[in-house]
Write a protein that holds these residues in place. Structure first.
Motif, mmCIF file in Angstrom:
data_model
loop_
_atom_site.group_PDB
_atom_site.id
_atom_site.type_symbol
_atom_site.label_atom_id
_atom_site.label_comp_id
_atom_site.label_asym_id
_atom_site.label_seq_id
_atom_site.Cartn_x
_atom_site.Cartn_y
_atom_site.Cartn_z
ATOM 1 N N HIS A 176 -19.679 84.405 -5.343
ATOM 2 C CA HIS A 176 -19.064 83.660 -4.321
ATOM 3 C C HIS A 176 -19.321 82.337 -4.628
ATOM 4 O O HIS A 176 -18.411 81.439 -4.828
ATOM 5 N N ALA B 28 -8.892 82.608 0.974
ATOM 6 C CA ALA B 28 -8.832 83.696 -0.097
ATOM 7 C C ALA B 28 -10.465 84.330 -0.098
ATOM 8 O O ALA B 28 -10.296 85.494 -0.699
ATOM 9 N N CYS B 29 -11.314 83.747 0.174
ATOM 10 C CA CYS B 29 -12.829 84.239 0.067
ATOM 11 C C CYS B 29 -13.183 84.901 1.280
ATOM 12 O O CYS B 29 -14.282 85.272 1.481
ATOM 13 N N TYR C 43 -13.104 88.062 1.739
ATOM 14 C CA TYR C 43 -13.642 89.365 1.010
ATOM 15 C C TYR C 43 -15.183 88.821 1.011
ATOM 16 O O TYR C 43 -16.005 89.795 1.421
ATOM 17 N N TYR D 66 -6.350 76.400 -5.941
ATOM 18 C CA TYR D 66 -5.822 76.599 -4.659
ATOM 19 C C TYR D 66 -5.282 75.343 -4.017
ATOM 20 O O TYR D 66 -5.851 74.228 -4.426
ATOM 21 N N PHE E 203 -7.515 89.070 -3.207
ATOM 22 C CA PHE E 203 -8.379 88.108 -3.741
ATOM 23 C C PHE E 203 -8.033 87.933 -4.971
ATOM 24 O O PHE E 203 -7.828 86.815 -5.781
ATOM 25 N N ASP F 261 -4.539 87.083 -6.229
ATOM 26 C CA ASP F 261 -4.392 85.419 -6.118
ATOM 27 C C ASP F 261 -5.323 84.548 -7.142
ATOM 28 O O ASP F 261 -4.513 83.511 -7.598
#
Length: 216
Positions: free
Chosen positions: A132, A151-152, A154, A142, A67, A70
């Motif tokens: 977040h 990507a989120c 995590y 993105y 994450f 990126d």
């Protein structure tokens, strides 16, 4: 949460957040040192979740690496690897949070250990929900909304279920070794110690952001 940070500041966050979180699973494992069976059972549940419920590719120590690499790649406009992020030097405050947590979680006094663990888990949930929201400031780097949400993963893995469960498990584990007011005082000592270490870590991150931005 009030707006996007400058590129050097995001780089500081990525480097220090990874340095701080990469050993979380190991820190949780230290709690297995307890002699209380119920506390060990709760710790094993926590660890199984931390290690991707048996899937190494989904282990929580792996997810932030991809994450953050990126995110920096999108912000800075050139490839940034997880190895590059993880290889950055850590300020003394980042090093202190890891060594300080280890001292707490390796203590021979079990109420200290079981006090530190709920602090770690409750802080993790609160920090990740806020982070977040911060990350939404960079959704534009993105190509599509789907790319952003992929990507989120995590954050979703923690906020959706894992950390909420971990909070409850940590409290149950602490209760198992908290038999009287004396134990409660020591549990509180461990809890407060972990909170203080974390606060100092974030102050250190903010200080390093200011220093890096000034020298950019």
């Amino acid at each position: 949460m009030g707006g996007p940070l400058a590129h050097p500041e995001v780089r500081v966050f990525a480097e220090q957040f990874l340095a701080c979180t990469v050993n979380t699973s190991v820190m949780v494992a230290l709690v297995l040192n307890t002699s209380d069976l119920k506390a060990r059972v709760e710790c094993v549940k926590d660890l199984y979740s931390e290690y991707g419920n048996g899937d190494a590719s989904k282990a929580h120590l792996v997810l932030p690496e991809g994450f953050l690499g990126d995110l920096l790649t999108g912000i800075e406009g050139f490839p940034v690897s997880a190895e590059e992020v993880g290889g950055a030097p850590a300020p003394a405050t980042t090093q202190a949070v890891g060594s300080g947590q280890r001292v707490l979680l390796e203590s021979d006094d079990q109420p200290v250990v079981q006090g530190a663990l709920p602090a770690q888990e409750h802080l993790a949930y609160s920090m990740l929900t806020r982070l977040h929201e911060d990350v939404r400031e960079y959704e534009g780097v993105y190509e599509t909304d789907d790319d952003f949400h992929e990507a989120c993963v995590y954050f979703y893995a923690h906020i959706g279920e894992a950390e909420e469960d971990h909070k409850a498990q940590a409290v149950t584990s602490a209760a198992a070794v908290c038999r009287d007011e004396g134990d409660l005082a020591v549990v509180t000592e461990g809890f407060t110690g972990c909170v203080t270490l974390t606060a100092e870590y974030w102050r250190g991150v903010a200080s390093e952001m200011t220093r890096r931005a000034a020298s950019a």
